[in-house]
Design an enzyme around this catalytic site. Structure first.
Site, PDB file in Angstrom:
ATOM      1  N   CYS A 142      -5.352 -10.326  24.331  1.00  0.00           N
ATOM      2  CA  CYS A 142      -5.011  -9.519  23.155  1.00  0.00           C
ATOM      3  C   CYS A 142      -3.790  -8.650  23.440  1.00  0.00           C
ATOM      4  O   CYS A 142      -3.406  -7.831  22.610  1.00  0.00           O
ATOM      5  CB  CYS A 142      -6.190  -8.654  22.723  1.00  0.00           C
ATOM      6  N   CYS A 195      -6.694   0.641   0.171  1.00  0.00           N
ATOM      7  CA  CYS A 195      -6.605  -0.062   1.451  1.00  0.00           C
ATOM      8  C   CYS A 195      -6.762  -1.544   1.180  1.00  0.00           C
ATOM      9  O   CYS A 195      -7.628  -1.949   0.389  1.00  0.00           O
ATOM     10  CB  CYS A 195      -7.676   0.426   2.427  1.00  0.00           C
ATOM     11  N   CYS A 202       0.184   5.674   7.391  1.00  0.00           N
ATOM     12  CA  CYS A 202      -1.089   5.237   7.966  1.00  0.00           C
ATOM     13  C   CYS A 202      -0.822   4.386   9.205  1.00  0.00           C
ATOM     14  O   CYS A 202       0.060   3.541   9.208  1.00  0.00           O
ATOM     15  CB  CYS A 202      -1.884   4.443   6.938  1.00  0.00           C
ATOM     16  N   CYS A 232      -1.392  -0.154   9.269  1.00  0.00           N
ATOM     17  CA  CYS A 232      -0.425  -1.224   8.998  1.00  0.00           C
ATOM     18  C   CYS A 232       0.976  -0.731   9.330  1.00  0.00           C
ATOM     19  O   CYS A 232       1.476   0.178   8.672  1.00  0.00           O
ATOM     20  CB  CYS A 232      -0.473  -1.643   7.533  1.00  0.00           C
ATOM     21  N   GLU A 289     -20.092 -10.083  32.153  1.00  0.00           N
ATOM     22  CA  GLU A 289     -19.688  -8.952  31.302  1.00  0.00           C
ATOM     23  C   GLU A 289     -20.246  -7.659  31.893  1.00  0.00           C
ATOM     24  O   GLU A 289     -21.364  -7.630  32.415  1.00  0.00           O
ATOM     25  CB  GLU A 289     -20.216  -9.170  29.874  1.00  0.00           C
ATOM     26  N   ASP A 338     -11.003 -13.603  29.287  1.00  0.00           N
ATOM     27  CA  ASP A 338     -10.630 -12.916  28.047  1.00  0.00           C
ATOM     28  C   ASP A 338     -10.739 -11.410  28.288  1.00  0.00           C
ATOM     29  O   ASP A 338     -11.638 -10.734  27.781  1.00  0.00           O
ATOM     30  CB  ASP A 338     -11.554 -13.356  26.908  1.00  0.00           C
ATOM     31  N   GLN A 342     -15.735 -10.524  16.440  1.00  0.00           N
ATOM     32  CA  GLN A 342     -14.312 -10.669  16.145  1.00  0.00           C
ATOM     33  C   GLN A 342     -14.020 -10.196  14.716  1.00  0.00           C
ATOM     34  O   GLN A 342     -14.699 -10.582  13.774  1.00  0.00           O
ATOM     35  CB  GLN A 342     -13.884 -12.127  16.310  1.00  0.00           C
ATOM     36  N   CYS A 352       0.833  -1.202   0.000  1.00  0.00           N
ATOM     37  CA  CYS A 352       0.000   0.000   0.000  1.00  0.00           C
ATOM     38  C   CYS A 352       0.871   1.257   0.000  1.00  0.00           C
ATOM     39  O   CYS A 352       1.862   1.335   0.736  1.00  0.00           O
ATOM     40  CB  CYS A 352      -0.920  -0.003   1.223  1.00  0.00           C
ATOM     41  N   TYR A 388     -15.428 -11.824  31.265  1.00  0.00           N
ATOM     42  CA  TYR A 388     -15.351 -10.824  30.188  1.00  0.00           C
ATOM     43  C   TYR A 388     -15.914 -11.429  28.895  1.00  0.00           C
ATOM     44  O   TYR A 388     -15.255 -11.443  27.858  1.00  0.00           O
ATOM     45  CB  TYR A 388     -13.910 -10.358  29.960  1.00  0.00           C
TER      46      TYR A 388
END
Length: 468
Positions: A426, A176, A79, A82, A350, A399, A300, A73, A329
């Site tokens: 994550c 993109c 940007c 990425c 949650e 999570d 997701q 790209c 979570y």
């Protein structure tokens, strides 16, 4: 050399670190440089000075790394979407796996050999099922424009992504490659339509204008395609004409919605929503279950990799003989439902009320009856009273958000001493921080990295713990 702020230095990049920055050593001090690759020799300017490290801005690549490639790209260097397009995907995943090993060793003080080989993504481009674009009146200037002697006007109708660290300026995207190519084509069409028909972008300073965001969602397992137009006002005469033009140009669009955010906050979630065409949602699958995904619902972002991530969690939970599972979570319940086939009962917790509503809706839609969802703040809800009411679990899956678990939740898990604990993260650095405490009560048996976001430094990981 003191490496003061403003100093220009020549550096050889040795490795990668937090946020994908290259790492060099100068006079025994670590220097972090964005946009570099191991093996690069670069000229850089020190822009931040700390006691034990420095941060520098890349000025010139004097000698490129043998691993460096031309980004796919044109926007890759400016940007924020990425950060690693200048590295082959095979190299990206090596660095991500090493980052997890480093966190496990340096933060958790565990054997890095516990980390399994990373599960790579089948598609390193066009893997996202959702993209959120913004509209504005100020564009991000190119490096060439910034370096010109004369004044360059940065006011323009702009559609794309926010420049890194800037809420007020947008990178006017010309391509993109993160979502299906139709995503950018729709963005480009809407931008040109608005310019041609003199439909103004929202001005964050003047608090006026019309179009604010464009959110495009597509399904991996069906052909559903949603266009969500976020506007500052509810103006049917403008939005319906745009909707008709979109449907005429893109026959694959299955639903169009208009979120109206008439507040001054920058969110793409409207205060209310109008469905302009189709059912107002798309349908996708994870495992054996289907999910109706509305414009503002969480799902997701990489559907195919989510199945891999969830499969690892299910294998680590060892629910072949059933049992009671807690899903901390739990969000909209996707992981809870994925696990429900193996468990006798799943209890999800949650804090977000809308997510709990979606979780209950998803369970009902899929005919899953052995799940229960509880609304509450984890640090306040997950306590002795909760355990008395819901019973002792055979396994817990947690999570948490990027910040990791609240210390009170970690303490409760230590006291609970459950048979099996599965930590889905994550952010492996905060997971490692929590594992450092949990390891006093549990054996950390293995850690599995899973790459959900190619071309970025982000990495997910799943840890398997068993009671000592």
């Amino acid at each position: 050399m003191s490496l003061k702020k403003g100093t220009e230095v020549e550096l050889e990049i040795e490795s990668t670190a937090f946020k994908g920055k290259g790492v060099a050593k100068k006079d025994g001090i670590a220097v972090f440089v964005s946009g570099t690759a191991p093996g690069d020799v670069v000229k850089a300017r020190i822009i931040k000075k700390k006691k034990t490290w420095r941060e520098a801005k890349l000025l010139e690549i004097l000698k490129p790394s043998p691993d460096r490639i031309e980004p796919k790209c044109r926007h890759a260097n400016v940007c924020g979407g990425c950060t690693w397009q200048h590295l082959p995907y095979s190299e990206q995943i090596k660095h991500k796996e090493q980052h997890v090993r480093d966190h496990i060793e340096r933060i958790a003080h565990l054997d890095p050999g516990l980390v399994k080989p990373i599960l790579a993504c089948e598609n390193d481009f066009y893997y996202r099922n959702k993209m959120e674009y913004s509209f504005g009146t100020k564009r991000w200037l190119t490096e060439e424009e910034i370096n010109r002697d004369e004044y360059v006007d940065d006011t323009a109708f702009t559609a794309g992504m926010h420049a890194p660290g800037r809420f007020d300026k947008l990178l006017n995207l010309q391509e993109c490659h993160l979502q299906d190519p139709i995503s950018f084509n729709i963005l480009d069409f809407v931008r040109n339509y608005c310019i041609k028909n003199e439909i103004p972008a929202f001005d964050i300073f003047k608090k006026e204008g019309f179009i604010r965001h464009l959110v495009i969602r597509n399904s991996h397992f069906t052909e559903d395609l949603m266009v969500n137009i976020v506007t500052f006002e509810d103006r049917p005469e403008l939005i319906n004409s745009l909707k008709d033009a979109l449907l005429e140009e893109f026959l694959s669009i299955t639903t169009v919605v208009n979120n109206i955010n008439d507040q001054y906050n920058p969110t793409a979630v409207g205060r209310y929503e109008n469905v302009l065409h189709g059912p107002g949602f798309i349908v996708d699958k994870i495992g054996n279950h289907s999910f109706k995904i509305h414009a503002n619902a969480f799902f997701q972002t990489n559907t195919r990799q989510a199945e891999k991530l969830y499969s690892v969690a299910r294998d680590f939970a060892e629910l072949d003989n059933g049992g009671h599972l807690f899903d901390l979570y739990c969000g909209v319940g996707t992981l809870s439902l994925f696990m429900a086939d193996k468990a006798d009962k799943v209890t999800g917790i949650e804090i977000v009320d809308v997510a709990i509503e979606n979780a209950k809706f998803n369970a009902k839609e899929n005919g899953v009856e052995n799940v229960e969802f509880v609304l509450g703040d984890m640090k306040d809800t997950f306590n002795d009273e909760f355990l008395e009411k819901n019973g002792r679990p055979d396994c817990i899956i947690t999570d948490p958000p990027r910040s990791g678990m609240h210390p009170d939740v970690v303490d409760q898990l230590c006291k609970l001493d459950v048979n099996r604990l599965v930590y889905v993260s994550c952010n492996p650095s905060t997971m490692a921080r929590d594992l450092k405490i949990l390891k006093e009560f549990y054996h950390v048996e293995s850690v599995q990295p899973v790459d959900m976001f190619p071309q970025t430094y982000h990495i997910e990981a799943v840890a398997k713990l068993t009671r000592k």
